[in-house]
Design an enzyme around this catalytic site. Structure first.
Site, PDB file in Angstrom:
ATOM      1  N   HIS A   1      18.752  56.515  43.427  1.00  0.00           N
ATOM      2  CA  HIS A   1      19.468  56.669  42.157  1.00  0.00           C
ATOM      3  C   HIS A   1      19.206  57.976  41.411  1.00  0.00           C
ATOM      4  CE1 HIS A   1      15.878  54.836  40.423  1.00  0.00           C
ATOM      5  NE2 HIS A   1      16.254  53.603  40.540  1.00  0.00           N
TER       6      HIS A   1
ATOM      7  N   ASP B   1      22.341  49.819  43.514  1.00  0.00           N
ATOM      8  CA  ASP B   1      21.244  49.370  42.659  1.00  0.00           C
ATOM      9  C   ASP B   1      21.693  48.103  41.910  1.00  0.00           C
ATOM     10  OD1 ASP B   1      18.891  49.125  41.293  1.00  0.00           O
ATOM     11  OD2 ASP B   1      19.193  50.858  39.995  1.00  0.00           O
TER      12      ASP B   1
ATOM     13  N   HIS C   1      21.493  40.965  35.373  1.00  0.00           N
ATOM     14  CA  HIS C   1      20.763  40.251  34.326  1.00  0.00           C
ATOM     15  C   HIS C   1      21.789  39.363  33.629  1.00  0.00           C
ATOM     16  CE1 HIS C   1      17.138  42.727  34.715  1.00  0.00           C
ATOM     17  NE2 HIS C   1      17.931  43.786  34.798  1.00  0.00           N
TER      18      HIS C   1
HETATM   19  C1  NCD Z   1      16.396  47.413  38.211  1.00  0.00           C
HETATM   20  C2  NCD Z   1      16.197  45.901  38.093  1.00  0.00           C
HETATM   21  O1  NCD Z   1      16.639  45.315  37.099  1.00  0.00           O
HETATM   22  O2  NCD Z   1      15.606  45.316  39.007  1.00  0.00           O
HETATM   23  N1  NCD Z   1      16.875  47.926  36.982  1.00  0.00           N
HETATM   24  C3  NCD Z   1      17.553  49.077  36.782  1.00  0.00           C
HETATM   25  O3  NCD Z   1      17.812  49.397  35.619  1.00  0.00           O
HETATM   26  N2  NCD Z   1      17.938  49.830  37.773  1.00  0.00           N
HETATM   27  C4  NCD Z   1      15.139  48.064  38.651  1.00  0.00           C
HETATM   28  C5  NCD Z   1      15.292  49.494  39.096  1.00  0.00           C
HETATM   29  O4  NCD Z   1      15.890  49.782  40.134  1.00  0.00           O
HETATM   30  O5  NCD Z   1      14.826  50.385  38.397  1.00  0.00           O
HETATM   31 ZN    ZN Z   2      16.837  49.260  41.711  1.00  0.00          ZN
HETATM   32 ZN    ZN Z   3      15.004  51.932  40.197  1.00  0.00          ZN
END
Ligand code: NCD
Ligand code: ZN
Ligand code: ZN
Length: 433
Positions: free
Chosen positions: A227, A298, A302
Site C-alpha cells: 500500500h 487491503d 469494519h
Molecule cells: C487494516 C486493518 O483494518 O486490518 N487497516 C487499514 O487501515 N489498512 C490494517 C492495515 O493494513 O494497516
Molecule cells: Zn492491510
Molecule cells: Zn497496512
C-alpha cells in the site's frame, strides 16, 4: 475428454488477445484458440473477455477473531463475486498469526470456509523468529512498522535484520511510528477525519520506506512494500530499483484522494491515509513504469457502527475485494489501462512475486483460475448489496462499466451471474521453493 470449454471469447494471454475457445482439462488450461475435441461441458462466451483470475496479495478476512466485521466465508464469497480467485490473508486476526499453532488454526478455518484459493502470511513480532523459521507453506511474513488495526507493531530494527537473514518474502506496512506519534499529539482533539492525512503524513510513509529499503539492500532481502500511497515513496523506490524490492498500491489510493473525507468521513479512514491527486497520479505512473508491480485491495472491513464513531475512535480500513476488477475495468473502458495491464497487475505479477505454483497466466498447463468479464455491463456499486459482511463500500453509488460475470477456479464455475456455487471450496496455494 475436456472438462469444460469456454467458446467464442476474447482471451487475455501473456502474448496478447486471442479470439476463440479455452479448453480446460482436469482443472488446468489445456488449449487456447480453436478447440475441436469432444467435451463434457460447454459454455458460450460470445462478447465476453477472459482474464486470469485476480490474485489479491493483501486481504484481512478477520477469521478467527472478528466475525462481526467479516469471516473467511463471507470475505471469500466477496472475492469470488469480484473475479478474485486467490487471496492472501493478513495475520492481524485474534489470535494473531504469530505462531505455528495459530497458523494451523487459520489453515483449518480457511480450508473449511473459503470459496476461493488462499495463502496465508505469518506476522512478525518482537520474539517469534523461531516460529517463522519453522513454519511451512506460508506466503511470507507481514511486518507492521507503524501501528494500525491489531497489535503487531515492531519498531526494533534489530528484529528486521534478523528476519531478513531468514530469507523469507517480507511484506511491509511502512509508516514511521515516531512521526505518527508526534503528529497525534500535535492534532489531539481534532475530530475531523481529514486530519488523518496530516497525522499519518507523507513523511511518515517516506521515512519508513527509506529505512526498510536501506536494510533490505544490506541483506539483499526480498522485501515488498505494500500500500504505497505517496509520490515520495515512489521516488524512493526508484532509487532502490532491484528485482528483490517490489511494491503494490491499493485501489483506494488509485481511485480516491483526501477530498473524499468531506463526503465519506471515517468510511474512508484508512492506513496509510488518502493523499493528494499528485500522489495518486504518481502511483499510476509508478505502476506503468514497473516500479510498482501489483494492485491489491487491503480489504479491511469494519462494521458500520464502528465507522460511525468519532474520528479518534473509528478503526482504519476499507473493504475492497469486490471492487478491484470493476474499478480497473472501468479504467480500461476509459482507455487508461489495457486488459493486459490488468492481468499483469492483478494476477501475473502477484503470482511471480509470491512464487505461486501454476497460477497467474492464461497459458497451457496453468490452473484454470479465470475471471470472465463483460466489458459493456454497467452497474452501480452496491445496487445489489454486498457480499462482504460489513455491508458497505467506499465507492457506493459509483457507476462502473466492466464487471466480472463468471468466476472459474481450477475448472469449476464458482460464481455465475450473481449466483455462488456455495459448495465449492478453494485450496491453499503452493509455492516454488
Ligand atoms: C487494516 C486493518 O483494518 O486490518 N487497516 C487499514 O487501515 N489498512 C490494517 C492495515 O493494513 O494497516
Ligand atoms: Zn492491510
Ligand atoms: Zn497496512
Amino acid at each position: 475428454m475436456i472438462d469444460l470449454v469456454l467458446r467464442n471469447a476474447t482471451i487475455v494471454t501473456p502474448t496478447g488477445l486471442v479470439n476463440g475457445d479455452l479448453g480446460i482439462l482436469g482443472g488446468k488450461i489445456y488449449k487456447i484458440g480453436k478447440v475441436t475435441e469432444k467435451f463434457a461441458r460447454e459454455k458460450d462466451c460470445s462478447g465476453l473477455f477472459i482474464l486470469p483470475g485476480a490474485i489479491d496479495m493483501h486481504v484481512h478476512f478477520r477469521d478467527p477473531g472478528f466475525p462481526a466485521k467479516e469471516d473467511f466465508g463471507t470475505g471469500s464469497a466477496a472475492a469470488a463475486f469480484g473475479g478474485v480467485t486467490t487471496v492472501f490473508d493478513m495475520p492481524n486476526t485474534n489470535p494473531p498469526t504469530l505462531t505455528i499453532k495459530a497458523l494451523e488454526e487459520k489453515r483449518k478455518i480457511a480450508a473449511a470456509k473459503s470459496h476461493v484459493n488462499f495463502g496465508l502470511y505469518m506476522g512478525l513480532a518482537q520474539d517469534n523468529l523461531e516460529e517463522i523459521n519453522l513454519a511451512h507453506g506460508i506466503a511470507g511474513v507481514k511486518a507492521f512498522m507503524g501501528s494500525t488495526t491489531g497489535n503487531l507493531l515492531v519498531c526494533d530494527l534489530n528484529v528486521y535484520e534478523k528476519l531478513f537473514e531468514l530469507g523469507k518474502f517480507v511484506i511491509v506496512h511502512a509508516e514511521d511510528e515516531h512521526v505518527i506519534k508526534e503528529n497525534t499529539k500535535k492534532y489531539a482533539g481534532t475530530e475531523n477525519t481529514s486530519v488523518h492525512s496530516l497525522i499519518r503524513s507523507p513523511k511518515a510513509a517516506y521515512q519508513a520506506v527509506k529505512t526498510i529499503l536501506h536494510l533490505a539492500k544490506k541483506y539483499n532481502a526480498r522485501v515488498h512494500v505494500t500500500h504505497l500511497s505517496t509520490e515520495l515513496e515512489v521516488e524512493e523506490l526508484r532509487k532502490f530499483k532491484s528485482e528483490k524490492v517490489t511494491a503494490d498500491c491499493t485501489t483506494h489510493h488509485l481511485y480516491l484522494t483526501q477530498a473524499a473525507y468531506a463526503e465519506r468521513g471515517n468510511f474512508v479512514k484508512v492506513n496509510p491515509p488518502l493523499r493528494t491527486n499528485d500522489d495518486r497520479q504518481a502511483l499510476w505512473k509508478g505502476l506503468k513504469e514497473g516500479l510498482l508491480q501489483a494492485v491489491t485491495t487491503d480489504h479491511a472491513p469494519h462494521t458500520k457502527a464502528e465507522k460511525e464513531q468519532p474520528y479518534s475512535l473509528a478503526p482504519s480500513g476499507v473493504p475492497g475485494v469486490e471492487t478491484l476488477l470493476p474499478l480497473l475495468l472501468e479504467s480500461v473502458n476509459h482507455g487508461e489501462l489495457t486488459l493486459r495491464d490488468v492481468a499483469q497487475f492483478t494476477s501475473t505479477n502477484p503470482a511471480a512475486l509470491l512464487r505461486i505454483k501454476g497460477k497467474g497466466k492464461i497459458e497451457a498447463g496453468y490452473d484454470a483460475d479465470l475471471a470472465i468479464v463483460d466489458m459493456s455491463k454497467e452497474m452501480t456499486v452496491g445496487q445489489n448489496g454486498y457480499k462482504t459482511k460489513c455491508g458497505w463500500s467506499p465507492y457506493s453509488g459509483w457507476r462502473l462499466k466492466g464487471w466480472p460475470v463468471v468466476t472459474v477456479i481450477e475448472g469449476n464455475i464458482v460464481c455465475e451471474n450473481g449466483e455462488l456455487n456455495a459448495k465449492f471450496r478453494g485450496r491453499e496455494v503452493t509455492y516454488e521453493s
